[in-house]
Design a protein around this motif. Structure first.
Motif, PDB file in Angstrom:
ATOM      1  N   GLU A  77      45.961   2.271   1.500  1.00 34.88           N
ATOM      2  CA  GLU A  77      46.066   3.722   1.320  1.00 34.88           C
ATOM      3  C   GLU A  77      45.421   4.157   0.005  1.00 34.88           C
ATOM      4  N   VAL A  78      45.710   3.430  -1.069  1.00 32.59           N
ATOM      5  CA  VAL A  78      45.238   3.834  -2.400  1.00 32.59           C
ATOM      6  C   VAL A  78      43.769   3.514  -2.616  1.00 32.59           C
ATOM      7  N   THR A  79      43.329   2.346  -2.165  1.00 31.38           N
ATOM      8  CA  THR A  79      41.961   1.905  -2.474  1.00 31.38           C
ATOM      9  C   THR A  79      40.989   2.070  -1.314  1.00 31.38           C
ATOM     10  N   GLY A  80      41.500   2.202  -0.087  1.00 32.85           N
ATOM     11  CA  GLY A  80      40.625   2.254   1.079  1.00 32.85           C
ATOM     12  C   GLY A  80      40.126   0.892   1.513  1.00 32.85           C
ATOM     13  N   LYS A  81      40.665  -0.179   0.914  1.00 35.54           N
ATOM     14  CA  LYS A  81      40.216  -1.539   1.236  1.00 35.54           C
ATOM     15  C   LYS A  81      41.330  -2.324   1.914  1.00 35.54           C
ATOM     16  N   SER A  82      40.974  -3.073   2.953  1.00 33.45           N
ATOM     17  CA  SER A  82      41.916  -3.975   3.596  1.00 33.45           C
ATOM     18  C   SER A  82      41.894  -5.325   2.894  1.00 33.45           C
ATOM     19  N   ILE A  83      43.066  -5.859   2.619  1.00 34.87           N
ATOM     20  CA  ILE A  83      43.179  -7.204   2.060  1.00 34.87           C
ATOM     21  C   ILE A  83      42.882  -8.199   3.181  1.00 34.87           C
ATOM     22  N   PRO A  84      42.111  -9.237   2.926  1.00 36.03           N
ATOM     23  CA  PRO A  84      41.785 -10.194   3.993  1.00 36.03           C
ATOM     24  C   PRO A  84      43.013 -10.962   4.482  1.00 36.03           C
ATOM     25  N   GLU A  85      42.896 -11.546   5.688  1.00 35.85           N
ATOM     26  CA  GLU A  85      43.976 -12.379   6.210  1.00 35.85           C
ATOM     27  C   GLU A  85      44.350 -13.450   5.184  1.00 35.85           C
ATOM     28  N   ALA A  86      45.659 -13.663   5.029  1.00 36.21           N
ATOM     29  CA  ALA A  86      46.199 -14.653   4.104  1.00 36.21           C
ATOM     30  C   ALA A  86      45.777 -14.378   2.655  1.00 36.21           C
ATOM     31  N   GLY A  87      45.370 -13.136   2.393  1.00 42.12           N
ATOM     32  CA  GLY A  87      44.950 -12.778   1.043  1.00 42.12           C
ATOM     33  C   GLY A  87      46.037 -12.053   0.287  1.00 42.12           C
ATOM     34  N   ILE A  88      45.726 -11.653  -0.933  1.00 43.73           N
ATOM     35  CA  ILE A  88      46.643 -10.917  -1.791  1.00 43.73           C
ATOM     36  C   ILE A  88      45.898  -9.722  -2.372  1.00 43.73           C
ATOM     37  N   PRO A  89      46.605  -8.734  -2.923  1.00 44.00           N
ATOM     38  CA  PRO A  89      45.930  -7.558  -3.475  1.00 44.00           C
ATOM     39  C   PRO A  89      44.843  -7.887  -4.494  1.00 44.00           C
ATOM     40  N   LEU A  90      45.014  -8.968  -5.225  1.00 48.66           N
ATOM     41  CA  LEU A  90      44.018  -9.370  -6.218  1.00 48.66           C
ATOM     42  C   LEU A  90      42.638  -9.559  -5.593  1.00 48.66           C
ATOM     43  N   ASP A  91      42.604  -9.918  -4.311  1.00 50.21           N
ATOM     44  CA  ASP A  91      41.327 -10.130  -3.624  1.00 50.21           C
ATOM     45  C   ASP A  91      40.491  -8.855  -3.535  1.00 50.21           C
ATOM     46  N   VAL A  92      41.137  -7.697  -3.636  1.00 45.72           N
ATOM     47  CA  VAL A  92      40.403  -6.428  -3.585  1.00 45.72           C
ATOM     48  C   VAL A  92      40.579  -5.653  -4.899  1.00 45.72           C
ATOM     49  N   GLY A  93      40.895  -6.372  -5.957  1.00 45.82           N
ATOM     50  CA  GLY A  93      40.948  -5.754  -7.282  1.00 45.82           C
ATOM     51  C   GLY A  93      42.188  -4.933  -7.560  1.00 45.82           C
ATOM     52  N   ALA A  94      43.334  -5.356  -6.992  1.00 49.19           N
ATOM     53  CA  ALA A  94      44.570  -4.599  -7.194  1.00 49.19           C
ATOM     54  C   ALA A  94      45.734  -5.537  -7.475  1.00 49.19           C
ATOM     55  N   VAL A  95      46.753  -5.000  -8.149  1.00 46.71           N
ATOM     56  CA  VAL A  95      48.031  -5.682  -8.280  1.00 46.71           C
ATOM     57  C   VAL A  95      49.116  -4.634  -8.068  1.00 46.71           C
ATOM     58  N   VAL A  96      50.188  -5.034  -7.378  1.00 49.78           N
ATOM     59  CA  VAL A  96      51.237  -4.097  -6.986  1.00 49.78           C
ATOM     60  C   VAL A  96      52.569  -4.552  -7.551  1.00 49.78           C
ATOM     61  N   ALA A  97      53.364  -3.610  -8.041  1.00 52.58           N
ATOM     62  CA  ALA A  97      54.704  -3.919  -8.539  1.00 52.58           C
ATOM     63  C   ALA A  97      55.678  -2.844  -8.087  1.00 52.58           C
ATOM     64  N   ASN A  98      56.934  -3.219  -8.008  1.00 55.83           N
ATOM     65  CA  ASN A  98      58.006  -2.341  -7.555  1.00 55.83           C
ATOM     66  C   ASN A  98      58.584  -1.526  -8.717  1.00 55.83           C
ATOM     67  N   VAL A  99      59.223  -0.410  -8.398  1.00 56.95           N
ATOM     68  CA  VAL A  99      59.837   0.448  -9.412  1.00 56.95           C
ATOM     69  C   VAL A  99      60.806  -0.339 -10.292  1.00 56.95           C
ATOM     70  N   GLY A 100      61.730  -1.063  -9.659  1.00 56.90           N
ATOM     71  CA  GLY A 100      62.711  -1.824 -10.422  1.00 56.90           C
ATOM     72  C   GLY A 100      62.082  -2.867 -11.323  1.00 56.90           C
ATOM     73  N   THR A 101      60.993  -3.467 -10.852  1.00 54.23           N
ATOM     74  CA  THR A 101      60.292  -4.466 -11.660  1.00 54.23           C
ATOM     75  C   THR A 101      59.788  -3.857 -12.962  1.00 54.23           C
ATOM     76  N   LEU A 102      59.199  -2.658 -12.875  1.00 62.58           N
ATOM     77  CA  LEU A 102      58.639  -2.012 -14.064  1.00 62.58           C
ATOM     78  C   LEU A 102      59.737  -1.611 -15.047  1.00 62.58           C
ATOM     79  N   ILE A 103      60.881  -1.218 -14.532  1.00 58.73           N
ATOM     80  CA  ILE A 103      61.992  -0.874 -15.426  1.00 58.73           C
ATOM     81  C   ILE A 103      62.496  -2.133 -16.140  1.00 58.73           C
ATOM     82  N   ASN A 104      62.524  -3.250 -15.420  1.00 57.40           N
ATOM     83  CA  ASN A 104      62.883  -4.510 -16.069  1.00 57.40           C
ATOM     84  C   ASN A 104      61.847  -4.911 -17.116  1.00 57.40           C
ATOM     85  N   VAL A 105      60.585  -4.628 -16.830  1.00 51.99           N
ATOM     86  CA  VAL A 105      59.526  -4.915 -17.807  1.00 51.99           C
ATOM     87  C   VAL A 105      59.754  -4.102 -19.082  1.00 51.99           C
ATOM     88  N   TYR A 106      60.076  -2.831 -18.921  1.00 53.83           N
ATOM     89  CA  TYR A 106      60.360  -2.008 -20.107  1.00 53.83           C
ATOM     90  C   TYR A 106      61.507  -2.607 -20.920  1.00 53.83           C
TER      91      TYR A 106
END
Length: 448
Positions: free
Chosen positions: A120-149
């Motif tokens: 949705e955000v990048t317009g790119k499909s991640i390949p089969e068995a791939g991860i967001p890094l394969d298309v230049g992205a990394v994803v994190a959850n709301v709670g994760t970022l609050i823990n990071v803070y």
């Protein structure tokens, strides 16, 4: 100490369910840093609540992590229907003069799936068995970022916010120490309306189910965010607990090869070579075509095929799980697909409205339950699992009889390992060290 070291010390993992160690995930360089604020599954409210009370902290953490990963785009992906939460985010983005953008998602399932959000955000499909890094992205959850803070201030992960909903007397949001028993969480919500019940840990589509009599020996982990109490004869419970032998027999006798499981599969629509109807035929007709069987390896087990698509009431998801097990015994793993993958043109027209899903799985009655203000639960005892994340379990650093304080590290992994540290979530005495560390406090627990 740099930020990645602080994240490692704090024991942060993905808070949205997968539990990938965050210090490993953020050791990358990408164009897009995307925060998943979609609250993917029906009935879940935890991330929305966190946005209302912790937006400022989250945005500050996004900015800092964005520098680490070198992202050009810092994006919060959230359903456009969450007007209250969006307004709060806008206000703090403006106040902080932040470069964070908001991306608006439609209200469909699974809008919060990592691969769907990246598309949705990048317009790119991640390949089969791939991860967001394969298309230049990394994803994190709301709670994760609050823990990071919190890790910036050397605060480890020792608490969770939990939505308790369904057949309970007082649907509520809880703030609990990690390791609190599921039973105590249900009790904090006034107990159940039912004499006998089941509990879904997580969402109704992908969560794990336990019985009420198991709830005293199951404990909140870093990845948990919701408890849904349902009758034992509820549609979801009966479908998910159907014995494998019956599932296979039904597949052989009743699959009509209608393709609905494939046509509504979002992995297939993203361009992946996953065709559940072919896997069902392979099992039903005993064709044993290994190339077809391998397609099951990229199933994300979202449950659409099982709980929504199939007109015959079959379970392609569980068949895929069964096939994964067979292939795993042969050490066969999914192979990464081409980076040139393209989504299928029907993707935009086959997104399933969340309320339609809710109606199909008979949970609409819980949709408008009013959530009480947050309650803090202070249990007398906690059981902190050493393995509550993807990767290597932590190694216990304490022994029976030791006294520990809240926030003290009690389990560790090496800095470069795929794993996460764990910490005491209450003050008390260690009374057991096994696959979990049980800590008991000497004062009595209370609920406030």
């Amino acid at each position: 100490m740099n930020i990645l070291d602080k994240i490692y010390e704090a024991g942060i993992v993905g808070a949205g369910g997968a539990g990938f160690p965050t210090h490993v995930k953020f050791n990358c360089n990408v164009d897009y840093f995307i925060i998943n604020a979609a609250e993917c599954e029906p009935l879940l409210n935890t991330d929305k609540y966190l946005i209302t009370i912790k937006s400022k902290e989250m945005i500050k953490a996004i900015e800092e992590v964005g520098k680490i990963v070198g992202a050009k785009h810092l994006v919060i992906a959230i359903k456009e229907k969450y007007a209250k939460e969006i307004q709060i985010l806008r206000e703090f983005i403006k106040e902080l003069n932040s470069s964070v953008e908001i991306f608006y998602l439609k209200n469909y399932y699974p809008a919060g799936d990592e691969q769907m959000i990246v598309y949705e955000v990048t317009g790119k499909s991640i390949p089969e068995a791939g991860i967001p890094l394969d298309v230049g992205a990394v994803v994190a959850n709301v709670g994760t970022l609050i823990n990071v803070y919190d890790s910036f201030e050397d605060k480890p992960v020792v608490e969770k916010y939990i939505t308790v909903i369904g057949e309970v007397k007082n649907p509520t949001m809880l703030k609990v120490p990690i390791g609190t028993s599921i039973a105590e969480c249900i009790e904090a919500a006034g107990g159940s309306n039912l004499k006998e019940y089941c509990i879904i840990i997580g969402g109704p589509m992908m969560g794990n189910i336990i019985d009420d009599d198991e709830s005293h020996n199951k404990y909140i982990k870093k990845v948990d965010g919701s408890l849904i109490v349902l009758p034992k004869d509820h549609y979801i419970v009966e479908r998910k607990r159907k014995p494998l032998e019956i599932i296979i027999n039904e597949t052989r006798s009743a699959c009509i090869q209608c393709r609905y499981c494939t046509d509504l599969c979002h992995r297939y629509l993203l361009g992946h070579k996953l065709r559940p109807h072919r896997v069902m035929r392979n099992i039903g007709m005993s064709e044993q075509d290994e190339d077809i069987m391998k397609e099951a390896l990229i199933c994300c087990e979202c449950g659409i095929c099982e709980l929504y698509s199939c007109p015959m009431g079959l379970s392609p998801r569980l068949v895929n799980v069964y096939v994964k097990g067979l292939l795993g015994e042969k050490s066969i793993r999914a192979e990464k697909g081409s980076l040139d993958i393209q989504s299928r043109e029907m993707l935009e027209y086959r997104k399933i409205p969340t309320e339609r899903i809710m109606g199909r799985i008979d949970i609409l009655k819980y949709k408008d339950q009013q959530i009480d203000d947050v309650k803090e639960v202070n249990p007398r005892k906690v059981a902190v699992y050493l393995h509550q994340h993807i990767g290597k379990p932590a190694t216990a650093m304490v022994s029976v009889g030791d006294y520990v304080t809240k926030g003290e590290k009690i389990g560790t992994v090496e800095r470069n390992d795929l794993g996460a540290n764990v910490h005491a979530s209450i003050d008390g005495k260690v009374i057991e060290v096994s696959d979990k560390i049980i800590i008991q406090r000497e004062d009595s627990g209370v609920i406030s």
